[in-house]
Design an enzyme around this catalytic site. Sequence first.
Site, PDB file in Angstrom:
ATOM      1  N   SER A  10       0.792  -1.229   0.000  1.00 32.20           N
ATOM      2  CA  SER A  10       0.000   0.000   0.000  1.00 32.20           C
ATOM      3  C   SER A  10       0.822   1.275   0.000  1.00 32.20           C
ATOM      4  O   SER A  10       0.376   2.294  -0.504  1.00 32.20           O
ATOM      5  CB  SER A  10      -0.937   0.016   1.210  1.00 32.20           C
ATOM      6  OG  SER A  10      -1.824  -1.067   1.130  1.00 32.20           O
ATOM      7  N   THR A  11       1.994   1.238   0.599  1.00 33.63           N
ATOM      8  CA  THR A  11       2.766   2.471   0.735  1.00 33.63           C
ATOM      9  C   THR A  11       4.163   2.315   0.162  1.00 33.63           C
ATOM     10  O   THR A  11       4.678   1.205   0.032  1.00 33.63           O
ATOM     11  CB  THR A  11       2.883   2.894   2.216  1.00 33.63           C
ATOM     12  OG1 THR A  11       3.577   1.872   2.936  1.00 33.63           O
ATOM     13  CG2 THR A  11       1.521   3.121   2.836  1.00 33.63           C
TER      14      THR A  11
END
Length: 188
Positions: A10-11
């Site tokens: 996600s990051t």
Amino acid sequence: MTIFAYCRVSTLDQETAIQEEAIRKSYPQAKIRHEKKSGASTQGREVLLLLLDVIAEGDKLVVWKLDRLARNLHDLTTIVKALEDKGASLEILDQRIDTGTASGRAFLQMLGVFAEFETNLRKERQAAGIAKAKSEGRYTGRQPAAQYKVTKAIRLVEAGYSKQKAASEAGIGVATLYRRLKEIADDK
């Protein structure tokens, strides 16, 4: 048959190494593609969409865990349907699910329902926490853009900049600029 593998985090500070290692154990020849995007929906996930576009009959899409692919039942069923329409299948290594089999498809649908249920519970807990913090005066919500940035954007618009360019230059969202310009027009 070509094996396509999809790894997602996600990051930007997260890595896909664990996912890739698990996939390589089962499919050393897999063509692995990586993506660093939120899994909240399939929108904006260009790597996944490209894989779904190029996958062909007899091919297989492999992911390490279900939540690396989809976080809600709608996206999951859309992906599985797109694969089925092309004659391809999906394998989720962690849960040992293969949509190439009837039992694999049924189990995947059940997991998708539970994944969506978990997401909804998380949202409910978050909303309850925010409501409690508000009632105790500890939560003020999202802070408005700094007024000087809005003023700068308005001056840029007055100087002939487009609203999009002015908002970008000032470091605010274009919606914030439109909202403030509307407030100014309503006050006149």
